[in-house]
Structures are given as C-alpha cells and as structure tokens.
Design an enzyme around this catalytic site. Structure first.
Site, PDB file in Angstrom:
ATOM      1  N   HIS A 224      -0.740  -4.208  -9.994  1.00 31.72           N
ATOM      2  CA  HIS A 224      -0.039  -4.187  -8.705  1.00 31.72           C
ATOM      3  C   HIS A 224      -0.878  -4.661  -7.525  1.00 31.72           C
ATOM      4  O   HIS A 224      -0.372  -4.808  -6.424  1.00 31.72           O
ATOM      5  CB  HIS A 224       0.475  -2.780  -8.394  1.00 31.72           C
TER       6      HIS A 224
HETATM    7  C1  UD1 Z   1       0.044   1.046  -2.362  1.00 33.26           C
HETATM    8  C2  UD1 Z   1      -1.411   1.281  -1.931  1.00 33.26           C
HETATM    9  C3  UD1 Z   1      -2.328   1.081  -3.121  1.00 33.26           C
HETATM   10  C4  UD1 Z   1      -1.894   1.898  -4.306  1.00 33.26           C
HETATM   11  C5  UD1 Z   1      -0.443   1.561  -4.616  1.00 33.26           C
HETATM   12  C6  UD1 Z   1       0.104   2.331  -5.793  1.00 33.26           C
HETATM   13  C7  UD1 Z   1      -1.986   0.679   0.368  1.00 33.26           C
HETATM   14  C8  UD1 Z   1      -2.703  -0.301   1.205  1.00 33.26           C
HETATM   15  N1  UD1 Z   1      -1.830   0.337  -0.916  1.00 33.26           N
HETATM   16  O1  UD1 Z   1       0.164  -0.306  -2.739  1.00 33.26           O
HETATM   17  O2  UD1 Z   1      -3.638   1.472  -2.749  1.00 33.26           O
HETATM   18  O3  UD1 Z   1      -2.731   1.621  -5.400  1.00 33.26           O
HETATM   19  O4  UD1 Z   1       0.336   1.873  -3.455  1.00 33.26           O
HETATM   20  O5  UD1 Z   1       1.427   1.965  -6.014  1.00 33.26           O
HETATM   21  O6  UD1 Z   1      -1.586   1.704   0.857  1.00 33.26           O
HETATM   22  N2  UD1 Z   1       8.079  -0.974  -2.901  1.00 33.26           N
HETATM   23  C9  UD1 Z   1       9.317  -0.603  -3.356  1.00 33.26           C
HETATM   24  N3  UD1 Z   1       9.588   0.740  -3.452  1.00 33.26           N
HETATM   25  C10 UD1 Z   1       8.690   1.700  -3.112  1.00 33.26           C
HETATM   26  C11 UD1 Z   1       7.434   1.301  -2.634  1.00 33.26           C
HETATM   27  C12 UD1 Z   1       7.152  -0.049  -2.533  1.00 33.26           C
HETATM   28  O7  UD1 Z   1      10.146  -1.428  -3.676  1.00 33.26           O
HETATM   29  O8  UD1 Z   1       8.993   2.904  -3.239  1.00 33.26           O
HETATM   30  C13 UD1 Z   1       7.782  -2.429  -2.816  1.00 33.26           C
HETATM   31  C14 UD1 Z   1       8.101  -2.992  -1.447  1.00 33.26           C
HETATM   32  O9  UD1 Z   1       8.531  -4.294  -1.619  1.00 33.26           O
HETATM   33  C15 UD1 Z   1       6.744  -3.017  -0.775  1.00 33.26           C
HETATM   34  C16 UD1 Z   1       5.816  -3.309  -1.937  1.00 33.26           C
HETATM   35  O10 UD1 Z   1       6.399  -2.626  -3.054  1.00 33.26           O
HETATM   36  O11 UD1 Z   1       6.653  -3.965   0.231  1.00 33.26           O
HETATM   37  C17 UD1 Z   1       4.425  -2.805  -1.726  1.00 33.26           C
HETATM   38  O12 UD1 Z   1       4.413  -1.427  -1.345  1.00 33.26           O
HETATM   39  P1  UD1 Z   1       3.208  -0.848  -0.443  1.00 33.26           P
HETATM   40  O13 UD1 Z   1       3.339   0.600  -0.252  1.00 33.26           O
HETATM   41  O14 UD1 Z   1       3.064  -1.695   0.785  1.00 33.26           O
HETATM   42  O15 UD1 Z   1       1.915  -1.186  -1.288  1.00 33.26           O
HETATM   43  P2  UD1 Z   1       1.600  -0.991  -2.840  1.00 33.26           P
HETATM   44  O16 UD1 Z   1       1.392  -2.345  -3.408  1.00 33.26           O
HETATM   45  O17 UD1 Z   1       2.556  -0.071  -3.514  1.00 33.26           O
END
Ligand code: UD1
Length: 388
Positions: A224
């Site tokens: 991820h």
């Molecule tokens: C975040 C953390 C990372 C952790 C990871 C575990 C930061 C900077 N990064 O990264 O350290 O290892 O979580 O998962 O805080 N999305 C969904 N549903 C959700 C959550 C996210 O669809 O419930 C999608 C969205 O398109 C979003 C993307 O995933 O934009 C990324 O989510 P985000 O929380 O920004 O970062 P992660 O890559 O999950």
C-alpha cells in the site's frame, strides 16, 4: 481525577490503542479515583473493512467522538483533523492526549494537543527510517519533538531519542504494544479456517479458486505504500513478478488495500491480476483473519511496518518491499526474520529464494511480552504526577 484523550485514525492505530484502552478499563475497575478517558477517532480510515471491523475484532469500545475527516491530500487530512480536534480539546480539556504510531492523525492531533496546552504522550516513539520521503517519518519526527512522554518499543528507539536530545526522564522503554494485541488474539485467530477466510473475502471478479489454498505453503502479500503503488512502472514490475514468479510456485493470497486497488485499475493492471489463476485476491481483511493467514504463510511479501513485527513474533520469513525500515530490530541481521528487498525485481527474487530456504523461527525481542499496555499506562500516571 486525570482526564486522558486517546486518538486513533487509521488501520495500523487500532491494534496499538486496543490494549491501552483495555488497560485503562482494568485499572478503573480497581481505582477509587477512576481515569476519565475518551477515545477519539479522526476518521482518516472509514471503510467498514478498514475501521469498524477492527473495533469489533479487537473489542475496542465505540469511539466517544468521530471527527469524520476522511481522505484527501496530506494537508487536507491534517488541516481538517486539526480544526476538528481543536474544538474537542477546547470542550473536553484533557490533561493528557495519547497518540500512537505515525499516521497523519498522529501528527495532526499531536500539534493541536500541544498548542492547546495538553500534555502529550506518544506510544511507539523513537522509530526512525531516516527517509524523509516517507510521510510517516515526518509524522514521527514532529510527534516525538512535541511529546512530553515518549514510550518506546525497543532500546534502539530509546537510543535514537537520546541522540536527538530528548531528556532521559521523558523516555520510557515499554516494549511493543502491538504484540499485546497479537498475544491476546492468537488463540481466537488459530480457530479460523484458512479456506473459509479466502472464500468469505474473495473478490468475485477474480478467477482464482480459494479452495487451491493448502493449510500451509502459500505466500501472503500486502502492498500500500505510495512509493510502491503510486508509480506505474514500479507497480507493473511488482505485479509481473508476483504473477509470473511467485504464483506459479505456490498459491498467493493478496488482501488488497483500497489505494492499491485504485492504482491497479488506473494503470490497467487489474485485469492481469484477477486473471491469474493461483492468485487469490481478497478485500481488505480483519485483524484476526490476517493473523490467521500469517501464522501459516510460507513467506510474507509486504511494505507494511506492523507486519514486519508480527512476522518476527510469529516466525514467518518476511520480504519487506522497502529500501529502509524504522524497525531494524525485525531484520534478519539483527535476529529477526525480515529482509529488505526494496522494489527491484532482482533483489526481490533473491529474497524470495532466501525466504523459501528459511525455516519458520519465532523471535521475541525484549519486552515484546504482551504486557506493554500496562507499562504504558503506568508511565502516563507516573509522568502525570511528576509533571503536575
Ligand atoms: C495510511 C498511513 C500509513 C499506513 C496506512 C495503513 C499516513 C500518512 N499513512 O496510508 O502510514 O500504513 O494508512 O493502511 O497516514 N481509502 C479508502 N477507504 C478508507 C481509507 C482510505 O478508500 O477507509 C482510500 C482513499 O482513496 C484514500 C487512500 O485510500 O485516499 C489512501 O488513504 P490514506 O489514509 O490517505 O493513506 P493510506 O495509504 O491508507
């Protein structure tokens, strides 16, 4: 009476806060002067599978407040969280705010807590990858710089903090709180059936048949990190490697993160992945299910930080798709079972050979003993008295 707000935001936070919340409840059952505790969820992760499922699996009570911040750019996430959390702090006026890990919620709530005059405690302090291109490294540095009490998972992390000039009395080596969660849930996870997990969570478009999964002898993968999934060339080369070189040797189970699913579709790689017969694509799975799959995997391929630690304790050889780690204690050269292979196929191929030639061997670093949460709470209570 002491008032504590503890904060979670994203998936890797939940297994760290669960034992802390349980330690507060256990302590309150014995105290005349109970701790006034509120759990705040920033809402960084919000999908059923990324959030609520973990609360259920880990028995975390419903958060008192959900800031419902959701996704966005880093600045948007952090900014919205700060605005919403400031309101909570002004109303609730906690003595201490406790944050865990290194996600955007951790950073945002740390800055806001300090500005509002609360004491700040960071659980999992002192980890350093020294890679400033990782958002998590920035989050760790800022959080630790602001924290009044820094609770570390290992001695290397305590040493990092000393070298940065953190006063000795503010650093407490408590051990790894995530391993408390692993120990508590191990038996429950062991009772789950691997084929059942695959059947219940499979992405139905995928052609693979979950019944190909043997009791052991499969590979398990999670991916991820932006550095691996946001770049088309890198993600293509990783997908080609796992489809052509891993899935031909053994079944490969891949629970997919929403970010990675989006990128696979955007880069036109989704069809290849779901057409690979031996590759079982799953939706994001719960904590117990992941623990169960990890317990019998032949090898784990991942870019997660927490999984490197879980592999160490479970004894699963782990190929870490990163060039550095903030968790050096998990590396094979330091007695653990993780090998850094970056995202270059030659190196990953070598690592894969190493993993297949390596037997499972569980390792317990010092104070990864399932009792870290009690030490965390004691450290907060001691610091509260000292800093009063
Ligand atoms: C975040 C953390 C990372 C952790 C990871 C575990 C930061 C900077 N990064 O990264 O350290 O290892 O979580 O998962 O805080 N999305 C969904 N549903 C959700 C959550 C996210 O669809 O419930 C999608 C969205 O398109 C979003 C993307 O995933 O934009 C990324 O989510 P985000 O929380 O920004 O970062 P992660 O890559 O999950």
């Amino acid at each position: 009476m002491i008032k504590i707000i503890s904060v979670v935001g994203a998936r890797p936070n939940f297994m760290k806060i669960a034992p802390f919340v349980h330690a507060i409840h256990a302590s309150n059952a014995r105290r005349r002067d109970p701790i006034d505790h509120l759990l705040v969820h920033t809402g960084q992760h919000y999908d059923e599978e990324m959030s609520r499922a973990f609360f259920q699996d880990l028995g975390i009570p419903e958060p008192a407040i959900n800031l419902e911040v959701g996704s966005g750019s880093h600045a948007e996430q952090v900014g919205h969280t700060m605005i919403a959390f400031e309101k909570v702090l002004r109303k609730e006026k906690p003595d201490w705010v406790v944050v865990v890990g290194d996600v955007n919620a951790t950073l945002a709530c740390s800055v806001t807590a300090k500005k509002e005059g609360a004491r700040l405690c960071h659980i999992e302090a002192g980890l350093r990858s020294r890679d400033m291109s990782m958002p998590e490294e920035i989050n760790r540095l800022v959080t630790d710089r602001l924290s009044d009490l820094l609770l570390t998972p290992d001695r290397l992390s305590s040493e990092n903090l000393r070298n940065e000039g953190v006063p000795e009395e503010n650093i407490v080596f408590v051990g790894n709180i995530m391993i408390d969660t692993l120990d508590v849930n191990r038996e429950k996870a062991a009772s789950l059936n691997i084929e059942g997990i695959c059947a219940a969570n499979r992405i139905t478009e995928a052609i693979s048949d979950p019944s190909i999964i043997p009791r052991s002898g499969y590979a398990l993968m999670t991916l991820h990190r932006p550095s691996n999934v946001d770049d088309r060339a890198i993600l293509s080369s990783l997908v080609n490697f796992v489809c052509r070189e891993v899935a031909v040797q053994m079944p490969l189970i891949w629970p997919i993160h929403p970010r990675s699913e989006k990128r696979l579709k955007q880069f036109g790689l989704w069809d290849t992945v779901i057409a690979t017969r031996n590759l079982v694509m799953l939706k994001p799975i719960g904590y117990l299910e992941m623990l169960r799959l990890n317990m019998d995997a032949r090898v784990l391929l991942t870019d997660s930080g927490g999984l490197q630690e879980e592999c160490t304790v479970l004894g699963t050889p782990c190929l870490t798709f990163r060039w550095n780690t903030e968790r050096p204690i998990t590396l094979k050269e330091n007695g653990g079972l993780s090998m850094l292979v970056g995202n270059e196929v030659d190196r990953i191929r070598q690592g894969f050979k190493w993993a297949l030639a390596t037997d499972r061997k569980a390792v317990r670093p010092e104070l990864w003993d399932g009792q870290a949460a009690t030490r965390c709470l004691q450290a907060v209570m001691d610091a509260a008295q000292r800093m009063n």
